[in-house]
Design a protein around this motif. Structure first.
Motif, mmCIF file in Angstrom:
data_model
loop_
_atom_site.group_PDB
_atom_site.id
_atom_site.type_symbol
_atom_site.label_atom_id
_atom_site.label_comp_id
_atom_site.label_asym_id
_atom_site.label_seq_id
_atom_site.Cartn_x
_atom_site.Cartn_y
_atom_site.Cartn_z
ATOM 1 N N LEU A 139 85.134 34.987 115.742
ATOM 2 C CA LEU A 139 85.089 36.218 116.535
ATOM 3 C C LEU A 139 83.826 37.010 116.212
ATOM 4 O O LEU A 139 83.123 37.474 117.102
ATOM 5 N N ARG A 140 83.572 37.178 114.905
ATOM 6 C CA ARG A 140 82.388 37.944 114.505
ATOM 7 C C ARG A 140 81.112 37.316 115.047
ATOM 8 O O ARG A 140 80.210 38.017 115.491
ATOM 9 N N GLU A 141 81.051 35.994 115.028
ATOM 10 C CA GLU A 141 79.856 35.315 115.547
ATOM 11 C C GLU A 141 79.715 35.559 117.046
ATOM 12 O O GLU A 141 78.664 35.944 117.536
ATOM 13 N N LYS A 142 80.832 35.360 117.761
ATOM 14 C CA LYS A 142 80.771 35.501 119.215
ATOM 15 C C LYS A 142 80.505 36.942 119.656
ATOM 16 O O LYS A 142 79.969 37.173 120.726
ATOM 17 N N LEU A 143 80.917 37.889 118.809
ATOM 18 C CA LEU A 143 80.749 39.303 119.182
ATOM 19 C C LEU A 143 79.509 39.912 118.546
ATOM 20 O O LEU A 143 79.321 41.128 118.569
ATOM 21 N N SER A 144 78.679 39.076 117.977
ATOM 22 C CA SER A 144 77.586 39.600 117.135
ATOM 23 C C SER A 144 76.628 40.544 117.866
ATOM 24 O O SER A 144 75.971 41.346 117.224
ATOM 25 N N ARG A 145 76.582 40.468 119.201
ATOM 26 C CA ARG A 145 75.678 41.381 119.906
ATOM 27 C C ARG A 145 76.323 42.727 120.221
ATOM 28 O O ARG A 145 75.735 43.556 120.897
ATOM 29 N N SER A 146 77.552 42.951 119.736
ATOM 30 C CA SER A 146 78.174 44.264 119.959
ATOM 31 C C SER A 146 78.587 44.859 118.626
ATOM 32 O O SER A 146 78.598 44.188 117.598
ATOM 33 N N SER A 147 78.946 46.141 118.669
ATOM 34 C CA SER A 147 79.381 46.824 117.449
ATOM 35 C C SER A 147 80.687 46.229 116.923
ATOM 36 O O SER A 147 81.007 46.332 115.742
ATOM 37 N N LEU A 148 81.432 45.563 117.817
ATOM 38 C CA LEU A 148 82.746 45.034 117.433
ATOM 39 C C LEU A 148 82.661 44.112 116.219
ATOM 40 O O LEU A 148 83.543 44.119 115.358
ATOM 41 N N SER A 149 81.593 43.345 116.170
ATOM 42 C CA SER A 149 81.454 42.348 115.124
ATOM 43 C C SER A 149 81.543 42.971 113.729
ATOM 44 O O SER A 149 82.290 42.502 112.879
ATOM 45 N N SER A 150 80.775 44.040 113.522
ATOM 46 C CA SER A 150 80.775 44.653 112.191
ATOM 47 C C SER A 150 81.967 45.586 111.999
ATOM 48 O O SER A 150 82.260 46.001 110.882
ATOM 49 N N GLU A 151 82.649 45.922 113.094
ATOM 50 C CA GLU A 151 83.810 46.811 112.970
ATOM 51 C C GLU A 151 85.070 46.054 112.534
ATOM 52 O O GLU A 151 86.055 46.664 112.151
ATOM 53 N N ILE A 152 85.023 44.747 112.617
ATOM 54 C CA ILE A 152 86.125 43.940 112.076
ATOM 55 C C ILE A 152 85.805 43.734 110.598
ATOM 56 O O ILE A 152 84.910 42.980 110.246
ATOM 57 N N LYS A 153 86.521 44.467 109.759
ATOM 58 C CA LYS A 153 86.169 44.507 108.339
ATOM 59 C C LYS A 153 87.110 43.659 107.490
ATOM 60 O O LYS A 153 88.314 43.608 107.738
ATOM 61 N N THR A 154 86.528 43.064 106.466
ATOM 62 C CA THR A 154 87.336 42.357 105.477
ATOM 63 C C THR A 154 87.748 43.368 104.411
ATOM 64 O O THR A 154 86.915 44.133 103.935
ATOM 65 N N VAL A 155 89.034 43.405 104.085
ATOM 66 C CA VAL A 155 89.497 44.269 102.993
ATOM 67 C C VAL A 155 89.832 43.335 101.842
ATOM 68 O O VAL A 155 90.803 42.582 101.900
ATOM 69 N N TRP A 156 88.978 43.330 100.830
ATOM 70 C CA TRP A 156 89.101 42.350 99.752
ATOM 71 C C TRP A 156 90.456 42.371 99.103
ATOM 72 O O TRP A 156 90.988 43.418 98.786
ATOM 73 N N GLY A 157 91.016 41.209 98.923
ATOM 74 C CA GLY A 157 92.308 41.075 98.260
ATOM 75 C C GLY A 157 93.467 41.451 99.150
ATOM 76 O O GLY A 157 94.612 41.444 98.726
ATOM 77 N N TYR A 158 93.177 41.785 100.418
ATOM 78 C CA TYR A 158 94.272 42.178 101.285
ATOM 79 C C TYR A 158 94.223 41.492 102.641
ATOM 80 O O TYR A 158 95.108 40.715 102.962
ATOM 81 N N GLY A 159 93.201 41.753 103.398
ATOM 82 C CA GLY A 159 93.164 41.124 104.722
ATOM 83 C C GLY A 159 92.062 41.712 105.574
ATOM 84 O O GLY A 159 90.923 41.811 105.126
ATOM 85 N N TYR A 160 92.418 42.139 106.770
ATOM 86 C CA TYR A 160 91.416 42.612 107.714
ATOM 87 C C TYR A 160 91.855 43.909 108.387
ATOM 88 O O TYR A 160 93.042 44.193 108.496
ATOM 89 N N LYS A 161 90.854 44.646 108.850
ATOM 90 C CA LYS A 161 91.152 45.811 109.676
ATOM 91 C C LYS A 161 90.037 46.024 110.689
ATOM 92 O O LYS A 161 88.917 45.561 110.495
ATOM 93 N N PHE A 162 90.382 46.737 111.750
ATOM 94 C CA PHE A 162 89.384 47.141 112.730
ATOM 95 C C PHE A 162 89.036 48.585 112.427
ATOM 96 O O PHE A 162 89.899 49.458 112.437
ATOM 97 N N ASP A 163 87.778 48.819 112.138
ATOM 98 C CA ASP A 163 87.336 50.136 111.695
ATOM 99 C C ASP A 163 86.256 50.636 112.642
ATOM 100 O O ASP A 163 85.063 50.427 112.397
ATOM 101 N N PRO A 164 86.654 51.254 113.765
ATOM 102 C CA PRO A 164 85.634 51.635 114.748
ATOM 103 C C PRO A 164 84.657 52.681 114.215
ATOM 104 O O PRO A 164 85.068 53.594 113.500
ATOM 105 N N ASN A 165 83.398 52.517 114.549
ATOM 106 C CA ASN A 165 82.387 53.503 114.128
ATOM 107 C C ASN A 165 82.658 54.842 114.757
ATOM 108 O O ASN A 165 82.464 55.875 114.150
ATOM 109 N N GLN A 166 83.083 54.792 116.036
ATOM 110 C CA GLN A 166 83.408 56.041 116.717
ATOM 111 C C GLN A 166 84.863 55.968 117.173
ATOM 112 O O GLN A 166 85.227 55.049 117.892
ATOM 113 N N PRO A 167 85.692 56.911 116.684
ATOM 114 C CA PRO A 167 87.103 56.844 117.056
ATOM 115 C C PRO A 167 87.328 57.131 118.545
ATOM 116 O O PRO A 167 86.488 57.732 119.171
#
Ligand code: CA
Length: 228
Positions: free
Chosen positions: A200-228
């Motif tokens: 997903l991150r690779e395919k979305l790399s030209r949008s902000s979405l890619s970096s907004e999908i965050k890895t939370v170490w030792g737990y999992g993932y979250k979507f952390d939008p730059n602008q709510p």
């Protein structure tokens, strides 16, 4: 009207919170121990849970863990111990916020509102299209566009993206994502989730979405939008 469930064994604390929350227009349900709390969650489907850590029978951590196996209902944890460990453990288990005792009821009300604002998004079936600065996700058409260009996602990649984007700021474990996207009977391996996130991150790399999908170490993932 939003329903808040207070799970707290101290009656005075419970009552104080009830009074302040009701004054703000919330419907309030209460439980005095962990077991009763879990039963009330099933019966009343609260919009947010205020959960004390030190509880008879089942403590707040256990309740939090059980809730998170099934739902993403926002949880604010209370503790009298005020130890850093409690805070870390609570957040790792998926609590959305943490308030040390003693607290002012006004502060609790403010945090309840903040968490609800942060987590209250319409369910996917009512939200059909999500637009960002340079992307658009169209649920009925299962289509993602970045700078007006369509991105090819597999059905699972699309479901995963849609789920994360619709639950901003919430951390999900790989198991939770497996259950949500691949259904309970998948019996799959949590690495499946990692592979899909990576693609997903690779395919979305030209949008902000890619970096907004965050890895939370030792737990999992979250979507952390730059602008709510
Ligand atoms: Ca207590």
């Amino acid at each position: 009207m939003n329903t808040i469930l207070i799970i707290e064994d101290e009656e005075s604390v419970r009552e104080l919170l009830r009074i302040y929350l009701e004054k703000e227009g919330f419907a309030v349900e209460m439980a005095a121990d962990g077991e009763e709390g879990l039963a009330k969650i099933r019966r009343t489907s609260p919009d947010l849970i205020i959960l004390d850590i030190m509880l008879p029978q089942k403590d707040g951590f256990e309740v939090c863990r059980e809730v998170r196996q099934k739902s993403a209902t926002p949880i604010i944890m209370l503790t009298a111990r005020g130890e850093e460990l409690d805070r870390v453990l609570g957040l790792e288990l998926g609590a959305d916020d943490y308030i040390p005792k003693p607290f002012s009821p006004r502060e609790v009300v403010a945090r309840v509102k903040a968490v609800l604002r942060r987590t209250s998004f319409s369910p996917p079936e009512t939200r059909k299209v999500i637009k960002g600065t340079n992307f658009q996700i169209n649920y009925p058409a299962r289509k993602v566009e970045i700078n007006q260009e369509e991105i090819n996602l597999t059905p699972k990649e699309f479901e995963l993206l849609w789920f994360l984007v619709n639950h901003p700021y919430q951390v999900f474990t790989r198991d939770q994502l497996l259950e949500q996207i691949w259904e309970y009977d998948f019996g799959g391996d949590t690495r499946t989730v990692d592979t899909h996130i990576k693609r997903l991150r690779e395919k979305l790399s030209r949008s902000s979405l890619s970096s907004e999908i965050k890895t939370v170490w030792g737990y999992g993932y979250k979507f952390d939008p730059n602008q709510p």
